[in-house]
Design a protein around this motif. Structure first.
Motif, mmCIF file in Angstrom:
data_model
loop_
_atom_site.group_PDB
_atom_site.id
_atom_site.type_symbol
_atom_site.label_atom_id
_atom_site.label_comp_id
_atom_site.label_asym_id
_atom_site.label_seq_id
_atom_site.Cartn_x
_atom_site.Cartn_y
_atom_site.Cartn_z
ATOM 1 N N UNK B 151 0.833 -1.202 0.000
ATOM 2 C CA UNK B 151 0.000 0.000 0.000
ATOM 3 C C UNK B 151 0.859 1.239 0.000
ATOM 4 N N UNK B 152 0.390 2.229 0.732
ATOM 5 C CA UNK B 152 1.117 3.494 0.804
ATOM 6 C C UNK B 152 2.465 3.275 1.489
ATOM 7 N N UNK B 153 3.489 3.933 0.943
ATOM 8 C CA UNK B 153 4.804 3.823 1.575
ATOM 9 C C UNK B 153 5.011 4.981 2.544
ATOM 10 N N UNK B 154 5.464 4.649 3.733
ATOM 11 C CA UNK B 154 5.747 5.683 4.727
ATOM 12 C C UNK B 154 7.243 5.908 4.878
ATOM 13 N N UNK B 155 7.983 5.305 3.951
ATOM 14 C CA UNK B 155 9.428 5.379 4.047
ATOM 15 C C UNK B 155 9.901 6.830 4.127
ATOM 16 N N UNK B 184 6.693 0.322 9.649
ATOM 17 C CA UNK B 184 6.376 1.206 8.523
ATOM 18 C C UNK B 184 7.633 1.697 7.821
ATOM 19 N N UNK B 185 8.780 1.456 8.431
ATOM 20 C CA UNK B 185 10.042 1.906 7.856
ATOM 21 C C UNK B 185 10.069 3.427 7.701
ATOM 22 N N UNK B 186 9.438 4.099 8.634
ATOM 23 C CA UNK B 186 9.386 5.562 8.575
ATOM 24 C C UNK B 186 10.505 6.136 9.436
ATOM 25 N N UNK B 187 10.568 7.464 9.470
ATOM 26 C CA UNK B 187 11.574 8.139 10.281
ATOM 27 C C UNK B 187 10.923 8.477 11.628
ATOM 28 N N UNK B 188 11.080 7.564 12.585
ATOM 29 C CA UNK B 188 10.413 7.745 13.872
ATOM 30 C C UNK B 188 11.223 8.680 14.758
ATOM 31 N N UNK B 293 -2.689 3.612 9.896
ATOM 32 C CA UNK B 293 -1.385 3.576 9.230
ATOM 33 C C UNK B 293 -1.104 2.177 8.688
ATOM 34 N N UNK B 294 -1.418 1.162 9.490
ATOM 35 C CA UNK B 294 -1.136 -0.208 9.067
ATOM 36 C C UNK B 294 -2.050 -0.604 7.903
ATOM 37 N N UNK B 295 -3.334 -0.287 8.013
ATOM 38 C CA UNK B 295 -4.270 -0.638 6.931
ATOM 39 C C UNK B 295 -3.840 0.031 5.634
ATOM 40 N N UNK B 296 -3.373 1.263 5.765
ATOM 41 C CA UNK B 296 -2.965 2.010 4.589
ATOM 42 C C UNK B 296 -1.677 1.434 3.991
ATOM 43 N N UNK B 297 -0.723 1.094 4.846
ATOM 44 C CA UNK B 297 0.543 0.529 4.354
ATOM 45 C C UNK B 297 0.329 -0.858 3.756
ATOM 46 N N UNK B 298 -0.661 -1.553 4.292
ATOM 47 C CA UNK B 298 -0.953 -2.900 3.808
ATOM 48 C C UNK B 298 -1.744 -2.845 2.495
#
Lengths: 460, 302
Positions: B151-155, B184-188, B293-298
Motif C-alpha cells: 500500500x502506501x509507503x511511509x518510508x 512502517x520503515x518511517x523516520x520515527x 497507518x497499518x491498513x494504509x501501508x498494507x
C-alpha cells in the motif's frame, strides 16, 4: 563521672520525646479507614529494596539523584559513628571502636570524605531552591512560608552537623599531637583543618574537641526531634510507605464494594446485601460516606503517604494541569492532607499548618475545626482539573499516590453532594440514557460498519 | 491464469461485520470480541479508525465479532469523574452481556475501554483476556499475517508517537505501538516527554466532556507544540518550557510537510487533531491512529 550521667539523661529525654511524637503521628495515621495490605511479601520486599533502598525512581533525573544519593548514603554510613558517640558518651570512653584497627581507619576516612560530599551536595540543594529563579518544582503557593523555611532549616542543620564532625576530628588530631599520643583512625580532611586550630593550649583544644563532639550529638538529637514536624520525616517513612505500595496496575481505580452490593441487589432482587457492620455493643454503625470529605475518610495508607512526602514536587512538575497553569498541584493535596490531620487530631512539637492566601484562590477559613480536607483545604476546582493521567504517581520516588485521594474526593462531590460540573452531569445522563457519554442514539451504534469494503490482495 | 491485474484497479470485497448475536444464532462464539467503544462507534473521526481496524481483522481472516447494539459505555468516564454508581451499573450490564455469550478474549482500539475491562471488570465478575489493538497489531506483524507492504509507503516520513496515559503509565504498554510503527520503515522521532514521562493530551479523567479549568494554556496545545517541535527538529527550542533534562544534540531543520502524529486512543486523536488545527498546521501534519497507518501501508483500504 558527670558527663556520662548528663549524656544518659540527654539521650533519655531525646528518645522519649521522639517516641512521644511518633506515637502521635501513628495515631494520626490510624485515624484513616482500615485497608487490608497483608500478603505479597516477596513483591513488597522487592519494591522496598529497589525503590526505597535502591532509590530506583530517583534516577529518572540524574543530577538531583546523584546529589540525593550522596546525602542518603552518608546518612546511613555516618550513623555508624553515632553508635560510637553514644557508647563513648555513656561509658566515658574515647573512640571505643578503635579496636577495629584498619577497619576503623577506613570508617573514619569514609565518613570524612562523605561529610565533605554532603556539604557540597547540600550547597547545591540550597542553590537549586534559593537562587533566582529557583528550580520550578520548588515554587508554588504550597511552598511558601513554613514549607520553604523547613526545607532550608534541614539544609542548615545538615551542614552544621558535618562541620561539627570535621572540627571535632581536627581538634582531636591537634590534641593527640600535643600529647604525643597516637590517634586511631585516618582523617583525610580534618588533618588539614587541624592546621587552622591553635596549637598551644591543650585546654582550648580539649574544649574545642568536646564542643564539636557535643554539637554533633546534640545536633543529631535535636534533628531527630525536629523530624516529626518536618518534611524530612521521609527519611523514616519512605521505607514503610514503599513497602505498602499499591501493587495493581496504575490504571486500576479502587472498587467501592458497598456500591457493588447495591448494584447487584438492583439487578437481581434475590441478591442478599451483607448486613452493615455493627459496633462492639451490637448497634449499627453510622454508614461511611462514599468518597472522601475529611482525613478520616481516607485509607490509613493515604495518611501514611502524607507523612512520607518530602515535598520535592516531582509530581507537580509533571502534572499536565499544573504545567498549563491550572490550580491543581498533586503535592499540595498531599501536604494539605498532613496539615489537616495534624490540625484536627494530634500535632507534633512544631506544627505549622500551611495557610494559603489569595494566591491559592482560597476563601479565608475562619472556623478551623470544621474546615474539612475537601473545601477547607482542597477546592473542587483543583480536583476537577485532574486528567487522571498518573504522571504524579509515576514520578513519586516513594510511591505516593495523589491520584487516589483526588478520585476519592471527586466521589464525595458526585455521590454525596451531586456537585459535579454541569457538563459532567450531562455526560452522566447521556451514559444512563444512551449508553454513551455523548448524545447519540444507541440504535446508531453499528452505523460505522455500513458499506465496508476491504481490498483483496493477491495471496502470497 | 491471467497475470495479476494492475494495482490501479485493485479488487475489493464488501463485508459485513459479524455481531456476536448473529453468531450465537448459528451456535457459534467468536474467538475474539472487537470492543468498538463509544468513540469508535460515534465519533466521525474515530469511526475511520474502527473501519480500518475492521478491515485488518477481515484481511487476516480473524474469527471476530462485535456486540453491535448490545455494547454500552464501559463506564470509564463515569468512574474517573467519581460516579462509581453509574460506572458499576454500566459494568454489570456489559459483563452480563459478555458472560451470557461466553466471551473470553477482547480486543479494543480504546485504551480507556481496555484499562477498564482489563483491570476494573474482574472485581465485578468480568474476567477476560483483554488486549489493546496496538498489541494485537504487533502480534499480526510479528506472525507475518500483516506484511505492511503493498500500500502506501511511509518510508522516510517523520512520525512521532504520542503515548496514551491509559496504555502507557496505566498499563505499562510502551513498546507495542512503537514496534507497530517501526514496521512502517518511517523516520520515527521521539518527543522528549515520551513513554513513562509522556505528557497527557488533556482528555483523560472525563476532561473530554468538560471545559478545562482556568489556566494559562490548554494541555493539548502544550502537547501539540511539543509534537510539532519534535517533528520539525526544533525540540530543543521547547526546553525552557519543561523541567525534563535532555540528552538531545543540536536541532536540525525538517519540513513539517507530510509529518505524522501517531496516536492509539480516540481522545488523544481528538485532542491532537484540535491542537494541530489550532496551530494551523492541518495542511502539513496529520494525526493518524496505528490501525489506519497499518491498513494504509498494507493496501487494504477500499
Amino acid at each position: 563521672m558527670l558527663q556520662p550521667i548528663l549524656f544518659a539523661l540527654l539521650l533519655l529525654v531525646a528518645f522519649g520525646l521522639f517516641t512521644w511524637q511518633v506515637r502521635k503521628i501513628r495515631a494520626n495515621i490510624l485515624v484513616g479507614r482500615d485497608r487490608d495490605m497483608s500478603g505479597h511479601f516477596s513483591e513488597r520486599l522487592n519494591k522496598t529494596v529497589l525503590v526505597a533502598f535502591g532509590q530506583q525512581k530517583m534516577f529518572k533525573r540524574l543530577t538531583p539523584a546523584l546529589l540525593h544519593l550522596v546525602v542518603y548514603v552518608s546518612f546511613l554510613v555516618i550513623n555508624v559513628e553515632v553508635i560510637e558517640i553514644i557508647i563513648d558518651g555513656l561509658f566515658g570512653t574515647h573512640r571505643v571502636l578503635r579496636f577495629l584497627g584498619s577497619v576503623y581507619d577506613v570508617m573514619m576516612a569514609t565518613n570524612e570524605l562523605l561529610a565533605v560530599l554532603v556539604i557540597v551536595a547540600v550547597a547545591a540543594f540550597w542553590w537549586r531552591r534559593n537562587h533566582n529563579p529557583p528550580v520550578r518544582r520548588f515554587t508554588g503557593p504550597e511552598l511558601r512560608m513554613w514549607p520553604k523555611l523547613d526545607a532550608n532549616i534541614i539544609l542548615y542543620i545538615e551542614v552544621a552537623l558535618m562541620v561539627a564532625l570535621l572540627f571535632m576530628n581536627a581538634a582531636d588530631i591537634r590534641l593527640h599531637e600535643l600529647r604525643r599520643e597516637e590517634l586511631p583512625g585516618t582523617f583525610p580532611v580534618s588533618q588539614f583543618l587541624a592546621g587552622l586550630l591553635p596549637a598551644g593550649s591543650e585546654t582550648a583544644l580539649e574544649v574545642l574537641e568536646r564542643t564539636g563532639w557535643w554539637i554533633h550529638i546534640i545536633g543529631i538529637l535535636l534533628f531527630l526531634n525536629y523530624l516529626p514536624s518536618s518534611k524530612h520525616f521521609h527519611i523514616i517513612m519512605a521505607f514503610p510507605n514503599v513497602w505498602y505500595s499499591r501493587l495493581v496496575p496504575q490504571g486500576q481505580f479502587s472498587n467501592v464494594e458497598s456500591i457493588t452490593h447495591e448494584v447487584k441487589a438492583m439487578m437481581d432482587p434475590s441478591y442478599e446485601v451483607p448486613a452493615p457492620p455493627v459496633g462492639p455493643d451490637g448497634s449499627a454503625l453510622a454508614p461511611t460516606p462514599f468518597g472522601v470529605k475529611d482525613v478520616e475518610d481516607l485509607a490509613w495508607t493515604n495518611l501514611m503517604q502524607a507523612y512520607s512526602c518530602t515535598e520535592c514536587g516531582r509530581c507537580t512538575s509533571v502534572c499536565p494541569a499544573n504545567l498549563t497553569g491550572k490550580l491543581l498541584s498533586p503535592r499540595k493535596i498531599i501536604m494539605d492532607t498532613r496539615d489537616r490531620v495534624e490540625e484536627k487530631y494530634n500535632s507534633p512539637l512544631i506544627f505549622h499548618p500551611n495557610v494559603y492566601g489569595e494566591e491559592a484562590k482560597h476563601e479565608p477559613i475562619t472556623d478551623l475545626a470544621n474546615a474539612t480536607l475537601l473545601r477547607g483545604k482542597v477546592t473542587p476546582e483543583e480536583l476537577w482539573a485532574c486528567t487522571t493521567c498518573n504522571a504524579c504517581v509515576e514520578s513519586c520516588p516513594v510511591n505516593i499516590n495523589p491520584l487516589e485521594s483526588i478520585v476519592e474526593m471527586r466521589r464525595f462531590l458526585v455521590l454525596e453532594e451531586s456537585a459535579a460540573p454541569n457538563s459532567l452531569n450531562i455526560m452522566f445522563s447521556n451514559i444512563e440514557n444512551n449508553g454513551a457519554p455523548w448524545a447519540f442514539s444507541p440504535s446508531d451504534r453499528l452505523n460505522w460498519a455500513d458499506d465496508l469494503y476491504v481490498a483483496e490482495k493477491a495471496t502470497v | 491464469m491471467t497475470p495479476t491485474s494492475s494495482p490501479a484497479t485493485p479488487a475489493k470485497r464488501q463485508f459485513t461485520v459479524p455481531t456476536v448475536a448473529d453468531l450465537a444464532a448459528q451456535g457459534k462464539t467468536p474467538e475474539i470480541l472487537f470492543w468498538v467503544g463509544c468513540a469508535g462507534a460515534f465519533d466521525d473521526r474515530y469511526k475511520r479508525v474502527t473501519r480500518a481496524f475492521a478491515r485488518i481483522l477481515e484481511h487476516v481472516g480473524t474469527d471476530y465479532a462485535v456486540l453491535g447494539l448490545e455494547e454500552s459505555c464501559t463506564g470509564d468516564p463515569a468512574k474517573r469523574a467519581g460516579n462509581e454508581f453509574l460506572f458499576q451499573m454500566q459494568a454489570m450490564q456489559n459483563i452480563t452481556t459478555m458472560n451470557g455469550y461466553g466471551i473470553k478474549k477482547i480486543v479494543t482500539a480504546c485504551p480507556h475501554c481496555f484499562n477498564t475491562i482489563k483491570n476494573e471488570y474482574p472485581a465485578l465478575g468480568g474476567e477476560y483476556e483483554v488486549i489493546h489493538h496496538s498489541t494485537y497489531l504487533q502480534q499480526l506483524i510479528n506472525e507475518g499475517k500483516v506484511a505492511v507492504k503493498g500500500g502506501e509507503s511511509f518510508q522516510g516520513r517523520r512520525i512521532t508517537f504520542h503515548d496514551s496515559c491509559y496504555l502507557g503509565r496505566a498499563n505499562n504498554i510502551y513498546e507495542a505501538p512503537r514496534d507497530v510503527l517501526a514496521a512502517l520503515d518511517a523516520d520515527l522521532v521521539e518527543m522528549k516527554r515520551s513513554r513513562a514521562n509522556g505528557l497527557c493530551c488533556g482528555a483523560g479523567g472525563a476532561q473530554m466532556w468538560k471545559e478545562p479549568e482556568p489556566g494559562k494554556k490548554d494541555i493539548n496545545i502544550e502537547r501539540t507544540e511539543e509534537a510539532l517541535a519534535t517533528l520539525s527538529g526544533q525540540a530543543a527550542a521547547l526546553d525552557n518550557l519543561r523541567g525534563v533534562e535532555t540528552e538531545r544534540t543540536a536541532p536540525s531543520e525538517h519540513s513539517l510537510q507530510g509529518a505524522i502524529i501517531a496516536v492509539s486512543c480516540p481522545f488523544c486523536m481528538t485532542m491532537m487533531s484540535d491542537g494541530v488545527k489550532n496551530k494551523e498546521q492541518e495542511s502539513a501534519v496529520q494525526v493518524f491512529d496505528l490501525a489506519e497507518l497499518i491498513a494504509s501501508a498494507e493496501g487494504i483500504n477500499a
